[in-house]
Design an enzyme around this catalytic site. Structure first.
Site: not given
Length: 451
Positions: A108, A251
């Site tokens: 991430s 995301d």
């Protein structure tokens, strides 16, 4: 029951340490293949189960992809490879291609020398706790290899990026477009670098793109949603209408107005909620987390919109939304879920929902953002070398003193990070100077206990 390997968002760590090695990841692939495919009872007799694998742009992704592929194949599972793909893209393609599970190789927003493994069910949702426990149990069993005739095969999905681009565009109203908007995109040198630009360009926007030249080592480096300065400067330089920044796996999203002012996840969540509420399209209420700014909660209450808090982590926001039969929720970090559009948090789709609000209201992003004034909130991350008991008497005394000083005008929150060896100290209140001083005082005590 606590987990041995899984954190709040899969398995993550520094490449080469303990869990993020080819040997462990191969065994993880084998264990996951055995567990995840045993859950699906809809396979035709003799058919091989299939698992989709995507990754972000870290150099270690090549190594870990090969290890996962080997472990899954040994378990008799076919492997579908997408190459670089945002995490929500893997969630979508897992559903679209009817795979039994999806796996994302990503850390991430972390630096390039970290990496991790995230899992999705066949429905494109995060795995429930009981399935993660089952995978951990299978990891402790000896790895075996299926007989040669039953080994899994691997193939690359050549049109994966195009499929996901079209899916993202389909979440924006057909009768609307982005013509007349000049937008700066910051792709964080991550997984959105080749999919976000065509989405916004094909919807009609004039785009300027930064952070779209990944080299395996520069993901999230001074770009992306965790480092928005580059986006702010570029928006002002190019006199753009707004800017959009994603994190390494796509995301999360942050946005910047035409003057370079940053809007975080709470503000974006409010913009979407208010626009939907205005036209009667908000189903139920809005879900936030323990970190959600009090100002958002108060603003929604004034509009008679229900609000509830989940534990920190988009998987817990999703659980709360499902429990309440709501559609909209998110975190101030930029994870935003719109369950009427996608099964998981998606930075591109969340940005499109904000742009829908801009067009629907006829207001600029700056005007929409000004409708919610956030309370001062100070977050200090204290790095630790070992697990810290947050019930420690010294820490609790510091917290109690801060809460007594704040009274009803603020709050204190301490929590351990689920992905990094850090204690997060958050203090929120009406007075910036007071909030900063109290947060630092608590952080000093936590640091003292940790040393």
């Amino acid at each position: 029951m606590s987990k041995k390997y899984f954190g709040t968002d899969g398995i993550r760590g520094r490449v080469g340490d303990a869990l993020i090695t080819p040997e462990f990841v191969m065994r993880l692939g084998y264990a996951a293949g055995r567990v995840l495919t045993s859950i699906d009872s809809h396979l035709a007799k003799g058919a091989h189960p299939a698992v989709l694998i995507g990754k972000d742009t870290r150099i270690s992704g090549y190594m870990l992809e090969a290890a996962l592929e080997a472990g899954l194949s040994a378990a008799g599972v076919d492997v579908l490879l997408t190459g670089p793909m945002p995490t929500p893209g893997v969630a979508y393609l897992t559903r679209a291609l009817r795979a039994q599970a999806g796996i994302v190789i990503s850390a991430s927003h972390n630096p390039y020398d970290d990496n991790g493994i995230k899992f999705f069910s066949s429905l494109g949702t995060k795995l429930p706790d009981d399935v993660e426990h089952a995978i951990e149990a299978a990891l402790d069993e000896p790895m075996q290899v299926m007989e040669s005739a039953k080994l899994g095969k691997a193939r690359r999905i050549d049109d994966a990026a195009g499929r996901y681009v079209e899916f993202c565009k389909s979440t924006f109203p057909n009768q609307l477009d982005l013509r007349g908007l000049k937008i700066v995109l910051d792709c964080a040198h991550g997984a959105t670098y080749h999919v976000a630009p065509p989405v916004f360009h094909e919807l009609g926007a004039e785009i300027v793109v930064i952070g779209n030249h990944p080299d395996g080592l520069n993901i999230n480096e001074k770009v992306g949603s965790t480092h928005p300065q580059a986006l702010q400067e570029t928006v002002v330089k190019h006199q753009a209408d707004l800017g959009i920044a994603f994190d390494g796996d796509g995301d999360r999203v942050m946005m910047v107005d035409h003057e370079g002012r940053l809007l975080d996840g709470d503000q974006l969540l409010y913009i979407i909620a208010a626009a939907r509420h205005q036209v009667g399209m908000l189903q139920g209420g809005v879900a936030g987390t323990l970190m959600t700014n009090l100002a958002l909660e108060h603003k929604l209450a004034a509009m008679n919109i229900p609000f509830a808090r989940a534990k920190v982590g988009d998987r817990y926001v999703l659980e709360l939304l499902n429990q309440n039969n709501w559609q909209l929720g998110g975190e101030n970090s930029g994870h935003i879920l719109t369950l009427d559009k996608h099964s998981s948090g998606d930075g591109i789709i969340a940005a499109l929902q904000v742009l829908h609000a801009v067009i629907q209201t006829g207001k600029t992003l700056s005007e929409l953002g000004a409708d919610l004034t956030l309370y001062p909130q100070v977050l200090i991350n204290v790095t630790t070398k070992q697990k810290i008991d947050l019930e420690n008497a010294l820490i609790q005394d510091a917290v109690n003193q801060a809460e007594a000083e704040l009274k009803d005008s603020g709050r204190v929150l301490l929590r351990a990070s689920g992905t990094e060896p850090k204690i997060r100290v958050m203090v929120e209140g009406e007075n910036q100077v007071q909030v900063k001083a109290l947060a630092q005082a608590i952080a000093d005590v936590v640091n003292q206990v940790a040393s």
